[in-house]
Design an enzyme around this catalytic site. Structure first.
Site, mmCIF file in Angstrom:
data_model
loop_
_atom_site.group_PDB
_atom_site.id
_atom_site.type_symbol
_atom_site.label_atom_id
_atom_site.label_comp_id
_atom_site.label_asym_id
_atom_site.label_seq_id
_atom_site.Cartn_x
_atom_site.Cartn_y
_atom_site.Cartn_z
ATOM 1 N N LYS A 11 1.083 -1.046 0.010
ATOM 2 C CA LYS A 11 -0.168 0.115 0.167
ATOM 3 C C LYS A 11 0.597 1.488 -0.024
ATOM 4 O O LYS A 11 1.954 0.904 0.303
ATOM 5 C CB LYS A 11 -1.128 -0.197 1.623
ATOM 6 N N TYR A 51 -12.575 -1.760 -3.582
ATOM 7 C CA TYR A 51 -12.301 -2.118 -2.012
ATOM 8 C C TYR A 51 -14.245 -1.655 -1.703
ATOM 9 O O TYR A 51 -15.393 -1.756 -1.117
ATOM 10 C CB TYR A 51 -12.242 -1.162 -1.284
ATOM 11 N N PHE A 59 -14.925 3.987 7.433
ATOM 12 C CA PHE A 59 -13.781 4.145 6.593
ATOM 13 C C PHE A 59 -13.925 4.423 4.646
ATOM 14 O O PHE A 59 -12.619 4.385 4.596
ATOM 15 C CB PHE A 59 -13.293 3.896 7.398
ATOM 16 N N ARG A 87 -2.574 -14.630 4.346
ATOM 17 C CA ARG A 87 -3.081 -13.443 5.752
ATOM 18 C C ARG A 87 -1.941 -13.732 6.921
ATOM 19 O O ARG A 87 -2.295 -12.948 7.997
ATOM 20 C CB ARG A 87 -4.185 -13.743 5.733
ATOM 21 N N THR A 93 -5.225 -7.135 10.448
ATOM 22 C CA THR A 93 -5.572 -6.146 9.295
ATOM 23 C C THR A 93 -5.671 -4.415 10.616
ATOM 24 O O THR A 93 -4.621 -3.862 10.089
ATOM 25 C CB THR A 93 -7.453 -6.029 9.497
ATOM 26 N N ARG A 104 2.473 -6.786 8.866
ATOM 27 C CA ARG A 104 1.374 -5.582 9.336
ATOM 28 C C ARG A 104 2.040 -5.178 11.161
ATOM 29 O O ARG A 104 2.296 -3.335 11.392
ATOM 30 C CB ARG A 104 -0.025 -5.822 9.161
ATOM 31 N N ASN A 114 -2.662 -0.080 6.090
ATOM 32 C CA ASN A 114 -1.492 -0.963 7.373
ATOM 33 C C ASN A 114 -0.335 -1.861 6.342
ATOM 34 O O ASN A 114 -0.758 -2.816 5.992
ATOM 35 C CB ASN A 114 -2.688 -1.838 7.700
ATOM 36 N N HIS A 117 -2.094 -5.247 1.834
ATOM 37 C CA HIS A 117 -2.944 -6.053 1.265
ATOM 38 C C HIS A 117 -2.947 -7.454 0.569
ATOM 39 O O HIS A 117 -2.427 -7.773 0.323
ATOM 40 C CB HIS A 117 -4.094 -5.332 -0.125
ATOM 41 N N GLU A 128 -9.278 -10.334 -8.052
ATOM 42 C CA GLU A 128 -8.846 -9.146 -7.252
ATOM 43 C C GLU A 128 -7.248 -9.176 -8.168
ATOM 44 O O GLU A 128 -7.108 -8.277 -8.919
ATOM 45 C CB GLU A 128 -8.257 -9.317 -6.156
#
Ligand code: ATP
Ligand code: MG
Length: 140
Positions: A11, A51, A59, A87, A93, A104, A114, A117, A128
């Site tokens: 990100k 998203y 948010f 993950r 998150t 993260r 964070n 993704h 995606e």
């Protein structure tokens, strides 16, 4: 191919903070093969579409603004059990809840910023990956 790919983005915060190389090393060391990769910048429209599932969340506006605020690195990763294993590698998150040593925990600065993704299901990994890459840009 289903079940063994996941989609990731480094990100804008992590790109800005100089963590591209370190994060790619975590990805390699975690046993993931990079089968597609692109350094690009999302328009607000594209970020909003990506998203869209979060459209009703408070948010959402902040998320879209942040994800279109600077360049990102998008990639498709291949590994057995790719979605779940990735993950685990990235952590929760909210970085304050992410396990020590996860991407993260190491590189995120807040729940919004964070660092990375990761797809949350095999189905979304496919959607995606194809959102960002054509079949000729993926090298399985
Ligand atoms: P991602 O989809 O980016 O991998 P995730 O699956 O861990 O993250 P989601 O619930 O899908 O988490 O939320 C998508 C993104 O929205 C989060 O990564 C984060 O950047 C942002 N986000 C989630 N919750 C909040 C919040 N409470 N405040 C601000 N931003 C949030
Ligand atoms: Mg998610």
């Amino acid at each position: 191919m289903s079940g063994n790919i996941t989609f990731t983005m480094i990100k804008p915060d992590a790109v800005k903070n100089g963590h591209i190389g370190a994060i790619l090393k975590h990805i390699n060391d975690g046993g993931f093969k990079i089968i597609a990769m692109k350094y690009s910048k999302l328009s607000a429209e594209k970020a909003g579409e990506f998203y869209a599932v979060h459209k009703e969340r408070p948010f959402y506006g902040e998320l879209v603004e942040f994800m279109s605020s600077g360049p990102i690195v998008a990639a498709v990763l291949q590994k057995d059990n790719a979605v779940d294993d990735f993950r685990k590698l990235i952590g929760a998150t909210n970085p304050s809840e992410a396990e020590t040593g996860t991407i993260r925990a190491l590189y995120a600065t807040s729940i919004g910023k964070n660092a990375v993704h990761g797809s949350d299901s095999d189905e979304n990994a496919q959607i995606e990956a194809h959102f960002h890459f054509s079949n000729t840009e993926m090298f399985v």
